[in-house]
Scaffold this motif. Sequence first.
Motif, PDB file in Angstrom:
ATOM      1  N   UNK A 163       1.011  -1.333  -0.305  1.00 44.74           N
ATOM      2  CA  UNK A 163       0.132   0.183  -0.185  1.00 44.74           C
ATOM      3  C   UNK A 163       0.817   0.880  -0.217  1.00 44.74           C
ATOM      4  N   UNK A 164       1.013   1.848  -1.245  1.00 43.66           N
ATOM      5  CA  UNK A 164       1.516   2.970  -1.561  1.00 43.66           C
ATOM      6  C   UNK A 164       1.316   3.976  -0.326  1.00 43.66           C
ATOM      7  N   UNK A 165       1.760   4.876  -0.154  1.00 44.54           N
ATOM      8  CA  UNK A 165       1.356   6.630   0.283  1.00 44.54           C
ATOM      9  C   UNK A 165      -0.112   5.790   1.121  1.00 44.54           C
ATOM     10  N   UNK A 166      -0.599   4.825   2.045  1.00 46.35           N
ATOM     11  CA  UNK A 166      -1.648   4.628   2.704  1.00 46.35           C
ATOM     12  C   UNK A 166      -1.670   3.393   3.454  1.00 46.35           C
ATOM     13  N   UNK A 167      -2.738   2.685   4.668  1.00 49.95           N
ATOM     14  CA  UNK A 167      -1.839   2.284   5.967  1.00 49.95           C
ATOM     15  C   UNK A 167      -2.517   2.104   6.934  1.00 49.95           C
ATOM     16  N   UNK A 168      -3.758   0.945   5.839  1.00 50.45           N
ATOM     17  CA  UNK A 168      -5.065   0.401   6.224  1.00 50.45           C
ATOM     18  C   UNK A 168      -4.349  -0.272   7.417  1.00 50.45           C
ATOM     19  N   UNK A 169      -4.869  -0.059   8.953  1.00 52.51           N
ATOM     20  CA  UNK A 169      -5.622  -0.900   9.675  1.00 52.51           C
ATOM     21  C   UNK A 169      -5.049  -2.648  10.167  1.00 52.51           C
ATOM     22  N   UNK A 170      -5.145  -2.937   9.157  1.00 58.91           N
ATOM     23  CA  UNK A 170      -6.449  -4.458   9.270  1.00 58.91           C
ATOM     24  C   UNK A 170      -5.162  -5.044   7.519  1.00 58.91           C
ATOM     25  N   UNK A 171      -4.989  -6.281   8.166  1.00 59.01           N
ATOM     26  CA  UNK A 171      -4.017  -7.721   6.667  1.00 59.01           C
ATOM     27  C   UNK A 171      -3.438  -8.392   7.744  1.00 59.01           C
ATOM     28  N   UNK A 172      -3.374  -9.080   6.666  1.00 55.02           N
ATOM     29  CA  UNK A 172      -2.082 -10.572   7.307  1.00 55.02           C
ATOM     30  C   UNK A 172      -1.110 -10.236   7.569  1.00 55.02           C
ATOM     31  N   UNK A 173      -0.459 -10.912   8.331  1.00 57.16           N
ATOM     32  CA  UNK A 173       0.987 -11.135   8.804  1.00 57.16           C
ATOM     33  C   UNK A 173       1.802 -10.875   7.601  1.00 57.16           C
ATOM     34  N   UNK A 174       2.742 -11.075   7.654  1.00 60.94           N
ATOM     35  CA  UNK A 174       3.707 -11.518   6.664  1.00 60.94           C
ATOM     36  C   UNK A 174       5.180 -11.964   6.570  1.00 60.94           C
ATOM     37  N   UNK A 175       5.519 -13.027   6.596  1.00 61.59           N
ATOM     38  CA  UNK A 175       6.840 -13.389   6.979  1.00 61.59           C
ATOM     39  C   UNK A 175       8.519 -12.475   6.644  1.00 61.59           C
ATOM     40  N   UNK A 176       8.990 -12.179   7.655  1.00 54.49           N
ATOM     41  CA  UNK A 176       9.735 -11.903   7.201  1.00 54.49           C
ATOM     42  C   UNK A 176      11.213 -11.773   5.627  1.00 54.49           C
ATOM     43  N   UNK A 177      10.862 -12.745   5.359  1.00 54.22           N
ATOM     44  CA  UNK A 177      11.625 -13.860   4.453  1.00 54.22           C
ATOM     45  C   UNK A 177      11.315 -13.025   3.501  1.00 54.22           C
ATOM     46  N   UNK A 178       9.447 -12.705   2.927  1.00 54.48           N
ATOM     47  CA  UNK A 178       8.512 -11.566   2.577  1.00 54.48           C
ATOM     48  C   UNK A 178       9.557 -10.293   2.468  1.00 54.48           C
ATOM     49  N   UNK A 179       9.540  -9.481   3.227  1.00 55.17           N
ATOM     50  CA  UNK A 179       9.786  -8.445   3.383  1.00 55.17           C
ATOM     51  C   UNK A 179      11.291  -8.144   3.037  1.00 55.17           C
ATOM     52  N   UNK A 180      12.103  -9.420   3.290  1.00 58.31           N
ATOM     53  CA  UNK A 180      13.267  -8.900   3.034  1.00 58.31           C
ATOM     54  C   UNK A 180      13.478  -9.060   1.801  1.00 58.31           C
ATOM     55  N   UNK A 181      12.912  -9.531   1.042  1.00 56.12           N
ATOM     56  CA  UNK A 181      12.950  -9.623  -0.817  1.00 56.12           C
ATOM     57  C   UNK A 181      12.031  -8.451  -1.167  1.00 56.12           C
ATOM     58  N   UNK A 182      11.431  -7.434  -0.685  1.00 52.22           N
ATOM     59  CA  UNK A 182      10.920  -6.413  -0.861  1.00 52.22           C
ATOM     60  C   UNK A 182      11.484  -5.204  -0.829  1.00 52.22           C
ATOM     61  N   UNK A 183      13.273  -5.713  -0.282  1.00 54.58           N
ATOM     62  CA  UNK A 183      14.024  -4.887   0.250  1.00 54.58           C
ATOM     63  C   UNK A 183      14.791  -4.832  -0.727  1.00 54.58           C
ATOM     64  N   UNK A 184      15.549  -6.427  -1.226  1.00 51.98           N
ATOM     65  CA  UNK A 184      15.622  -5.841  -2.724  1.00 51.98           C
ATOM     66  C   UNK A 184      15.207  -5.717  -3.563  1.00 51.98           C
TER      67      UNK A 184
END
Length: 214
Positions: A163-184
């Motif tokens: 979500x670009x520029x918005x900050x929804x209050x609810x949604x599924x948790x996210x694996x740390x591995x997917x955050x790492x891939x998002x960084x790359x």
Amino acid sequence: MNVAVIGANGGIGRRLLPRLDQAGHDPIGVVRSDEQFDAIRERGGEPRLGDLEEEVAPALEGADAVVFTAGAGGSTGWDKTILVDLWGAERAVTACAEFGIDRFVMVSSRGAGDPESRQGPIKPYIVAKHVADRSLQRSPLEETILRPTRLTDEEGTGRVAAHFGTDPETGPPIPRDDVAQAVVACLENKDTVGHAVTLYGGDTPIEEAMQEAS
């Protein structure tokens, strides 16, 4: 690209180093103790000493980009949150400006865009993240801020809801591995510069999700 990862031995940092290496980058793992050097090398990184509470700037010299994914952790007091998550992040931003390192990816937290919306024990942590994010946004650096929701250690799916520029209050948790891939993916997509992205678990392939910035 030489990418210095601050918090390289943390939950996201441990997963990020090999991903950077596999993507053809040269990761630098910034850690607080030389006892962690072997683990950094095993994950494909060049180990360097850097302590956010003392001296971190020399560990960043020669980097083309910096990823800040450090955190004091929930088992410490708010004093550590201020020193690491807030002041440590600000010092890292200042060091980048001094060294001429233009690119900076901050791993922040969902809710940091509007800390007044969060109440309870977590609010001081969110405020610290908000101030650190704001300092980065006001700097001359080319920044991307990732604000993941609750993190898990489950295997990554390769998919997110971004979500670009918005900050929804609810949604599924996210694996740390997917955050790492998002960084790359952010490092490899200049269109993400200047954006704050809230991340949840989702169904969109990560590289495609990061294209939403263009």
